[in-house]
Design an enzyme around this catalytic site. Sequence first.
Site, mmCIF file in Angstrom:
data_model
loop_
_atom_site.group_PDB
_atom_site.id
_atom_site.type_symbol
_atom_site.label_atom_id
_atom_site.label_comp_id
_atom_site.label_asym_id
_atom_site.label_seq_id
_atom_site.Cartn_x
_atom_site.Cartn_y
_atom_site.Cartn_z
ATOM 1 N N TYR A 138 0.851 -1.190 0.000
ATOM 2 C CA TYR A 138 0.000 0.000 0.000
ATOM 3 C C TYR A 138 0.884 1.236 0.000
ATOM 4 C CZ TYR A 138 -3.586 3.371 1.501
ATOM 5 O OH TYR A 138 -4.445 4.445 1.580
ATOM 6 N N ASP B 186 9.229 2.867 0.047
ATOM 7 C CA ASP B 186 8.146 3.494 0.802
ATOM 8 C C ASP B 186 8.349 3.106 2.257
ATOM 9 O OD1 ASP B 186 5.897 4.217 2.126
ATOM 10 O OD2 ASP B 186 4.472 3.298 0.726
ATOM 11 N N LYS C 262 3.740 8.683 8.973
ATOM 12 C CA LYS C 262 3.557 8.049 10.293
ATOM 13 C C LYS C 262 4.536 8.574 11.354
ATOM 14 C CE LYS C 262 0.695 4.538 8.438
ATOM 15 N NZ LYS C 262 0.735 3.876 7.152
HETATM 16 C C1 LIG Z 1 0.112 4.399 5.806
HETATM 17 C C2 LIG Z 1 0.894 4.165 4.594
HETATM 18 C C3 LIG Z 1 0.835 5.028 3.498
HETATM 19 C C4 LIG Z 1 -0.163 6.152 3.399
HETATM 20 O O1 LIG Z 1 0.043 7.125 4.354
HETATM 21 P P1 LIG Z 1 -1.177 8.114 4.714
HETATM 22 O O2 LIG Z 1 -0.569 9.074 5.688
HETATM 23 O O3 LIG Z 1 -2.245 7.250 5.275
HETATM 24 O O4 LIG Z 1 -1.592 8.772 3.465
HETATM 25 C C5 LIG Z 1 1.698 4.823 2.447
HETATM 26 N N1 LIG Z 1 2.576 3.814 2.461
HETATM 27 C C6 LIG Z 1 2.660 2.955 3.498
HETATM 28 C C7 LIG Z 1 3.674 1.869 3.480
HETATM 29 C C8 LIG Z 1 1.810 3.089 4.580
HETATM 30 O O5 LIG Z 1 1.870 2.207 5.581
#
Ligand SMILES: *Cc1c(COP(=O)(O)O)cnc(C)c1O
Length: 428
Positions: free
Chosen positions: A144, A239, A267
């Site tokens: 994601y 990511d 995060k």
């Molecule tokens: C949470 C998450 C996102 C998205 O971040 P948001 O602040 O919710 O937009 C993208 N990549 C990873 C790996 C994530 O865990």
Amino acid sequence: MLYERSSRLFAEAEKVIPGGVNSPVRAFRAVGGTPIFVKEAKGAYLYDEDGNRLIDYINSWGPMILGHAYEPVVNAVIDRAKKGTSFGMPTALETEIAGLAVSMVPNIDKIRFVNSGTEACMSAIRLARGFTGRDKIIKFAGCYHGHSDSFLIQAGSGAVTFGSPNSPGVTQGTAKDTLLAAYNDLNNVAELFAANAGEIAAIIIEPVAGNMGCVPPAEGFLEGLRKLCDDNGTLLIFDEVMTGFRLAKGGAQELFNIKADIVAFGKVIGGGLPVGAFAARNEIMNYLAPLGPVYQAGTLSGNPLAMAAGLEMLKALNADAGIFQRLEEKTAYLEKGIREKLEEAGLAYTINRTGSMISVHFDAAPVTDFKSAGKGDNATFKKFFHGLLAEGSYIAPSAYETWFITDALTYEDLDETIAAIGRVSKTL
Ligand SMILES: *Cc1c(COP(=O)(O)O)cnc(C)c1O
């Protein structure tokens, strides 16, 4: 436990907010029941609107790595708020957090702050495309990267190597530029390179996947991606929205000793306020406006409250030499406890863990990619989730999510949850 007030608040919310929530997983659709409304939180505990205390294993999906309402962060936010909450002009605070982040993370010279992980990944892709002059990207099924169009893509059918939209509203035109590969399958990635020679701008990957449960990279997988990227003039995007400032000071790059070309954050970096960021070496970052041609902007980017929270969080992590080891030990202790209880109950399960990311799948076969993650017994997971909730421990309301361990958890808290898992497991 009673959830009368939460149920009532949810019914009210449903009238004015789609599904009653501002992000779908909060609606408990994967586990059934009605979501719990939080009143406040401190340290390792959530306190809900019905007065229940829950030991929190999600921690806002990762940011609260030092526990809820961590005082230095709270105080910094209060302090800054009194001085104005947004200017749309530069502040010294932004340079301070940028400098600290650059000093903690390997292989980055510059960082730009945005407001979410979604924005960070979306911007990283645009930058990679602008820098390479290519259109296509490779992403992995089950990873994601936020909800921007390029990532809401599922595997195409049959012989088609490009993806298809997995949400209405994402166009075929966008989908054709996102190629889907299976996590931990290097051959699959090599095939995509062969079929799209000279066209792939970037591979984007969660270096430890955390959005299909926790799925660590197989030995040599990340190294293999690095080599494929180098051989093909493609950028490797880590990511690290989840893994950054969680698995190590320098995130997965440091843990696995692999250099990514662009790194996305979110995060933890915001200390619980809405923050994302993306970073790379000068050569790439200088491609961004106003220095370079790739446009990217934000009215509230670098917001002083958000930067104050993030700065205190990073300072605390940077100053605490034992933090990541401590988190690892606590999570390993939890893992061992869960294993013992699930064994005793004779359940089929797989536990994956990297550092302070851990997940339980109710299937005995190894979970290495999206396909194997989907084999877990969801009916058992639902009972497990609700059983633990009734015992006062809150895990993710979906089998496809990682648990995030916070340093605020004590061994007594972990023992309480392990004992609860023992009781719940016998009912599954
Ligand atoms: C949470 C998450 C996102 C998205 O971040 P948001 O602040 O919710 O937009 C993208 N990549 C990873 C790996 C994530 O865990």
